[in-house]
Design an enzyme around this catalytic site. Structure first.
Site, PDB file in Angstrom:
ATOM      1  N   LYS A   1      -6.304  -3.666 -12.094  1.00 19.50           N
ATOM      2  CA  LYS A   1      -6.846  -2.576 -11.274  1.00 19.50           C
ATOM      3  C   LYS A   1      -8.371  -2.665 -11.157  1.00 19.50           C
ATOM      4  O   LYS A   1      -8.929  -2.385 -10.100  1.00 19.50           O
ATOM      5  CB  LYS A   1      -6.447  -1.226 -11.857  1.00 19.50           C
TER       6      LYS A   1
ATOM      7  N   GLU B   1     -10.868   7.497 -14.116  1.00 15.94           N
ATOM      8  CA  GLU B   1     -10.825   7.878 -12.699  1.00 15.94           C
ATOM      9  C   GLU B   1     -10.870   9.385 -12.593  1.00 15.94           C
ATOM     10  O   GLU B   1     -10.404  10.087 -13.496  1.00 15.94           O
ATOM     11  CB  GLU B   1      -9.495   7.412 -12.076  1.00 15.94           C
TER      12      GLU B   1
ATOM     13  N   HIS C   1       5.133   9.542 -12.770  1.00 18.07           N
ATOM     14  CA  HIS C   1       4.278   8.710 -11.918  1.00 18.07           C
ATOM     15  C   HIS C   1       5.055   7.578 -11.249  1.00 18.07           C
ATOM     16  O   HIS C   1       4.473   6.563 -10.875  1.00 18.07           O
ATOM     17  CB  HIS C   1       3.094   8.115 -12.695  1.00 18.07           C
TER      18      HIS C   1
ATOM     19  N   ARG D   1       3.459  -7.940  -3.696  1.00 22.38           N
ATOM     20  CA  ARG D   1       4.891  -8.312  -3.662  1.00 22.38           C
ATOM     21  C   ARG D   1       5.608  -7.421  -2.665  1.00 22.38           C
ATOM     22  O   ARG D   1       5.003  -6.514  -2.084  1.00 22.38           O
ATOM     23  CB  ARG D   1       5.496  -8.087  -5.047  1.00 22.38           C
TER      24      ARG D   1
HETATM   25  P1  ADP Z   1       0.919   2.171 -11.519  1.00 25.22           P
HETATM   26  O1  ADP Z   1       0.295   0.837 -11.255  1.00 25.22           O
HETATM   27  O2  ADP Z   1       1.262   2.394 -12.950  1.00 25.22           O
HETATM   28  O3  ADP Z   1       2.047   2.485 -10.576  1.00 25.22           O
HETATM   29  P2  ADP Z   1      -0.914   3.740  -9.880  1.00 25.22           P
HETATM   30  O4  ADP Z   1      -2.380   3.612  -9.984  1.00 25.22           O
HETATM   31  O5  ADP Z   1      -0.254   3.086  -8.713  1.00 25.22           O
HETATM   32  O6  ADP Z   1      -0.248   3.224 -11.246  1.00 25.22           O
HETATM   33  O7  ADP Z   1      -0.516   5.268  -9.894  1.00 25.22           O
HETATM   34  C1  ADP Z   1       0.811   5.738 -10.009  1.00 25.22           C
HETATM   35  C2  ADP Z   1       0.873   7.223  -9.725  1.00 25.22           C
HETATM   36  O8  ADP Z   1       0.063   7.953 -10.654  1.00 25.22           O
HETATM   37  C3  ADP Z   1       0.347   7.625  -8.361  1.00 25.22           C
HETATM   38  O9  ADP Z   1       1.329   7.507  -7.359  1.00 25.22           O
HETATM   39  C4  ADP Z   1      -0.041   9.075  -8.602  1.00 25.22           C
HETATM   40  O10 ADP Z   1       1.093   9.904  -8.608  1.00 25.22           O
HETATM   41  C5  ADP Z   1      -0.590   9.036 -10.025  1.00 25.22           C
HETATM   42  N1  ADP Z   1      -2.055   8.807 -10.032  1.00 25.22           N
HETATM   43  C6  ADP Z   1      -2.691   7.616 -10.090  1.00 25.22           C
HETATM   44  N2  ADP Z   1      -4.029   7.779 -10.071  1.00 25.22           N
HETATM   45  C7  ADP Z   1      -4.259   9.109  -9.986  1.00 25.22           C
HETATM   46  C8  ADP Z   1      -5.442   9.925  -9.938  1.00 25.22           C
HETATM   47  N3  ADP Z   1      -6.643   9.384  -9.995  1.00 25.22           N
HETATM   48  N4  ADP Z   1      -5.272  11.269  -9.869  1.00 25.22           N
HETATM   49  C9  ADP Z   1      -4.041  11.831  -9.848  1.00 25.22           C
HETATM   50  N5  ADP Z   1      -2.900  11.116  -9.900  1.00 25.22           N
HETATM   51  C10 ADP Z   1      -2.995   9.768  -9.974  1.00 25.22           C
END
Ligand code: ADP
Length: 500
Positions: A118, A202, A237, A294
């Site tokens: 990330k 974040e 999530h 992917r």
């Molecule tokens: P992963 O790679 O584990 O899937 P992501 O960064 O794609 O992680 O985030 C997965 C989920 O977590 C998002 O769809 C959202 O619901 C929540 N999320 C991620 N970042 C944030 C944030 N900064 N604030 C609130 N929710 C978040």
């Protein structure tokens, strides 16, 4: 690059079958790999050839890259499709496939490497004017500086594992005195889950929507986007319901997000299918979250609204062909919704609920697509992801897509394992979903196990009502046969008499 004649799918379940089906349509022969737990699985039966690659645990089979490459070489395979999960985002695997003289149906190892982390993905896109979630640009090494940044962003904040995925390695910190404890926990979790303990901060969005853009690029530098998917109905999530298009995006925001996604792909010289994920706030401001290098689980909704077979296009791209369409050729037509049918108990915190699939009867009919990799009588193995099927509907508009998928959920008969279907039906009928006014808090805001009980009671009442109506009809028929008048007439007569 020569045409691909034989593909090995380094995966299992629905995605292995989904890839093989397109390969078969293209006249390409298929090789399945399987673990000892999947000996009789549908993807093994479907493939032209199949090879056992090890014992049930993923590490010894679906993640055993050497075994998979050896199987491919011994069967004269040209190309490997990794599906999603397992080795699909493993740059080392993509590289090893290439070094073995085979084609990897996916992006270059370099793109996977950059976007797989990330933090490195945020660095890569920094020069492209992409809106970023406020936070620390690097892994936290200095806690004092990190706390100062957290205070500047404002609590609550989110600590994320740089190597995180699948919703794991995330911790919300409500206030500063919890910072150290949560930071330690996040780093420990990240180290044990991903072998890399680096974490960053974040801004934590309190009412976020997860909206992502499908992109597709070829090896000649062309990149297009195939619009968005709304994926805000989640638990832990992780997504449960996805749809395209989103109910809330305006054409202008869609276009802006599309351009950003194409730029993210360009930042890492991307080719193949990929997804750029954004978090969208209540004012429809969007921020780059990460890129998945992917095919996504939810790709069918994009296929339905664009009419494009993403796997076919991935294969063509891997063969070195240019994209078969341009941005201006693409249009959104209709609306598609996907629900993930997972062997999980919604009434028990969505915990996996594996067992033997005693009944498995798929819904059918206009506008319904099912991607699955299971059969009635099969045991759902405990070793892998509990998602057993994807149910997807397509309609001329959102209302139609919702109506169709609810009808299909009612027809889907599954016994032996508890699934997420009742939850999905609840969500699809909920006022927040129907209005389009929802975010990732849907489960925590509206869902309790009791609503499923109420739902079950309602179903029972509906059944009782139908039976009662049936009984009444039969009784009326009998009466009519007796005296030539119907009970309905009798009833209206009675009402009339009463008024008088
Ligand atoms: P992963 O790679 O584990 O899937 P992501 O960064 O794609 O992680 O985030 C997965 C989920 O977590 C998002 O769809 C959202 O619901 C929540 N999320 C991620 N970042 C944030 C944030 N900064 N604030 C609130 N929710 C978040």
């Amino acid at each position: 690059m020569p045409a691909i004649k034989k593909i090995l799918v380094a995966n299992r379940g629905e995605i292995a079958l989904r890839v093989m089906r397109t390969a078969r349509e293209m006249g390409i022969s298929t090789v399945a790999v399987f673990s000892e737990a999947d000996r009789n699985a549908p993807h093994v039966k479907y493939a032209d050839e199949a090879v056992c690659i090890g014992p049930p645990p993923s590490k010894e089979s679906y993640l055993a890259s050497d075994n998979i490459i050896a199987a491919a070489k011994s069967l004269g395979v040209d190309a490997i499709h990794p599906g999603y999960g397992f080795l699909s985002e493993n740059a080392g695997f993509a590289k090893a496939v290439k070094e073995a003289g085979l084609i990897f149906i996916g992006p270059s190892p370099a793109s996977i490497e950059i976007m797989g982390d990330k933090l490195s993905s945020k660095h890569a896109v920094a020069a492209y004017d992409i809106p970023m979630v406020p936070g620390t640009p690097d892994a936290i090494t200095d806690r004092v500086a990190a706390k100062a940044k957290a205070a500047e962003i404002g609590y609550p904040i989110l600590i994320k594992a740089s190597a995180g995925g699948g919703g794991k390695g995330m911790r919300v910190v409500e206030k500063e005195d919890e910072f150290d404890e949560q930071m330690d926990r996040a780093a420990d979790e990240a180290l044990s889950a991903f072998g890399n303990g680096s974490c960053f901060i974040e801004k934590y969005f309190s009412q976020p929507r997860h909206i992502e853009i499908q992109i597709m690029g070829d090896q000649h530098g062309h990149v297009v986007h195939l619009f968005e998917r709304e994926c805000s109905i989640q638990r832990r999530h992780q997504k449960l319901i996805e749809e395209a298009p989103s109910a809330i995006l305006t054409p202008e925001i869609r276009e802006a997000m599309g351009i950003c996604a194409v730029n993210v792909a360009k930042a890492c010289h991307y080719y193949g299918a990929g997804t750029v994920e954004f978090i969208v706030d209540e004012n429809l401001n969007f921020y780059f979250l990460e890129m998945n290098t992917r095919l996504q689980v939810e790709h069918p909704v994009t296929e339905l609204i664009t009419g494009i077979d993403l796997v076919k296009e991935m294969i063509h791209i891997a063969e070195g062909k240019p994209l078969s369409f341009k941005q201006e050729d693409l249009q959104i037509k209709g609306h598609a919704i996907e629900v993930r049918v997972c062997a999980e108990d919604p009434a028990n915190n969505f915990l996996p609920n594996v067992g033997i699939l005693q009944t498995y009867v798929r819904p059918q009919g206009n506008g319904i697509r099912i991607d699955d990799g299971i059969e009635e009588g099969m045991e759902i193995p405990i070793y892998y992801d509990p998602m057993i099927a994807k149910l997807i509907s397509y309609g001329n508009n959102r209302t139609e897509a919702i109506e169709k998928i609810i009808r299909a959920i009612d027809e889907f008969k599954i016994t032996g394992v508890v699934t997420t279907l009742p939850f999905c039906k609840f969500a699809l009928r909920h006022e927040a979903f129907v209005s389009g006014n929802f975010d990732t808090r849907f489960v925590s805001l509206y869902f309790t196990p009791e609503v499923l009980e109420e739902e079950a009671d309602k179903n029972e009442l509906e059944i009782v009502a139908v039976l009662a109506a049936e009984l009444l009809k039969n009784k009326n028929k009998l009466k009519k046969a007796d005296n030539g008048t119907t009970t309905v007439n009798n009833a209206s007569q009675w009402r009339k008499n009463r008024k008088n």
